[in-house]
Design a protein around this motif. Sequence first.
Motif, PDB file in Angstrom:
ATOM      1  N   ASN A 195       0.807  -1.220   0.000  1.00 44.43           N
ATOM      2  CA  ASN A 195       0.000   0.000   0.000  1.00 44.43           C
ATOM      3  C   ASN A 195       0.839   1.269   0.000  1.00 44.43           C
ATOM      4  O   ASN A 195       0.301   2.377   0.052  1.00 44.43           O
ATOM      5  N   GLU A 196       2.165   1.136  -0.058  1.00 47.61           N
ATOM      6  CA  GLU A 196       3.054   2.294  -0.085  1.00 47.61           C
ATOM      7  C   GLU A 196       3.567   2.536  -1.502  1.00 47.61           C
ATOM      8  O   GLU A 196       3.784   1.592  -2.264  1.00 47.61           O
ATOM      9  N   TRP A 197       3.796   3.792  -1.841  1.00 51.23           N
ATOM     10  CA  TRP A 197       4.350   4.119  -3.146  1.00 51.23           C
ATOM     11  C   TRP A 197       5.806   3.677  -3.218  1.00 51.23           C
ATOM     12  O   TRP A 197       6.591   3.950  -2.306  1.00 51.23           O
ATOM     13  N   VAL A 198       6.144   2.988  -4.277  1.00 53.40           N
ATOM     14  CA  VAL A 198       7.503   2.489  -4.501  1.00 53.40           C
ATOM     15  C   VAL A 198       7.980   3.016  -5.859  1.00 53.40           C
ATOM     16  O   VAL A 198       7.198   3.105  -6.816  1.00 53.40           O
ATOM     17  N   THR A 199       9.258   3.354  -5.946  1.00 49.95           N
ATOM     18  CA  THR A 199       9.850   3.824  -7.200  1.00 49.95           C
ATOM     19  C   THR A 199      10.737   2.733  -7.781  1.00 49.95           C
ATOM     20  O   THR A 199      11.703   2.298  -7.145  1.00 49.95           O
ATOM     21  N   ALA A 200      10.377   2.276  -8.967  1.00 47.49           N
ATOM     22  CA  ALA A 200      11.171   1.278  -9.690  1.00 47.49           C
ATOM     23  C   ALA A 200      11.863   1.962 -10.853  1.00 47.49           C
ATOM     24  O   ALA A 200      11.226   2.698 -11.620  1.00 47.49           O
ATOM     25  N   GLU A 201      13.154   1.735 -10.990  1.00 40.13           N
ATOM     26  CA  GLU A 201      13.914   2.329 -12.093  1.00 40.13           C
ATOM     27  C   GLU A 201      14.586   1.235 -12.913  1.00 40.13           C
ATOM     28  O   GLU A 201      15.248   0.354 -12.373  1.00 40.13           O
ATOM     29  N   LEU A 202      14.405   1.321 -14.216  1.00 37.23           N
ATOM     30  CA  LEU A 202      15.017   0.410 -15.174  1.00 37.23           C
ATOM     31  C   LEU A 202      16.023   1.187 -16.005  1.00 37.23           C
ATOM     32  O   LEU A 202      15.720   2.277 -16.504  1.00 37.23           O
ATOM     33  N   ILE A 203      17.231   0.645 -16.164  1.00 32.10           N
ATOM     34  CA  ILE A 203      18.230   1.225 -17.056  1.00 32.10           C
ATOM     35  C   ILE A 203      18.573   0.158 -18.083  1.00 32.10           C
ATOM     36  O   ILE A 203      19.043  -0.926 -17.723  1.00 32.10           O
TER      37      ILE A 203
END
Length: 283
Positions: A195-203
């Motif tokens: 239920n928490e905002w998560v930041t996923a980053e793809l390079i």
Amino acid sequence: MHTPDKKFLPYLLLSFLIFQFVSCNKQSQTAEEASHENWIELFNGENLDNWTVKITHHELGENYANTFRVENGNLINRYDGYEEFGGQFGHIYYEEPFSTYRLIAEYRFPGEQVEGGPGWAFMNNGIMFHSQPPDSVTLDQEFPNSIEFQLLGVEDDSTQRINGNVCTPGTHVVVDGELITDHCISSNGPTNLGNEWVTAELIAYGDSLIQHKINGELVLEYTNPQLDDGTPLTGGYIAVQSESHPTEFRSIRVLNLEGCMDEAASNYKSYYVKSKPSDCVYE
């Protein structure tokens, strides 16, 4: 030879200094502009323009039961129109393919899983990339041939569930020099509350290095993405899933790392890592 009157020398010197200041300032501004990152927000916050839906057992473009929609400015998938899941795995594809780029997505898992959803799909979604085109996905195909940056969540801190893994429908990758044929490969990622905002980053660097980050921390890297038959995957489409648990994205943005690398061009960017001379603009 004519010699300037001495009384004009201070003015000439002042003019020279102003010219030098303006030139240096212009160079500084140019360098600043060249390093300014032009992120593209793939989702406009209003509608599904520039995206194409494909849901298993349904024709391309049929957004069955309004699975994908916009609510409160966010891109979400919902199942309030389903009686049960029935293996209707969905994907929504951005219209433009990418090869060498960074992608950042902010997501969370609100609500309850739909009836009949598989256990492994609880608080489970994914960023599918280097994907086959959506119009080549067959009617009953569950997942596109692609690489998946897996997004996972848990209900509370009592459960450990590694986030940021890679899964490989119709594909393989190389980890530490070894070709891995397992469907999913675990990362060194954290456990994140759903239920928490998560930041996923793809390079993604074409068919060479791929990196996953969760909340800014590198959790996995691998190389040589390829189809099952060994064909290198240099790029492809980006999609997000509907795997039976509601998922909400408040941002999906891309920074293209491929473009004009000629400093004489007006659209040169210092952060590009792959040259595309045909993009160069000269003014």
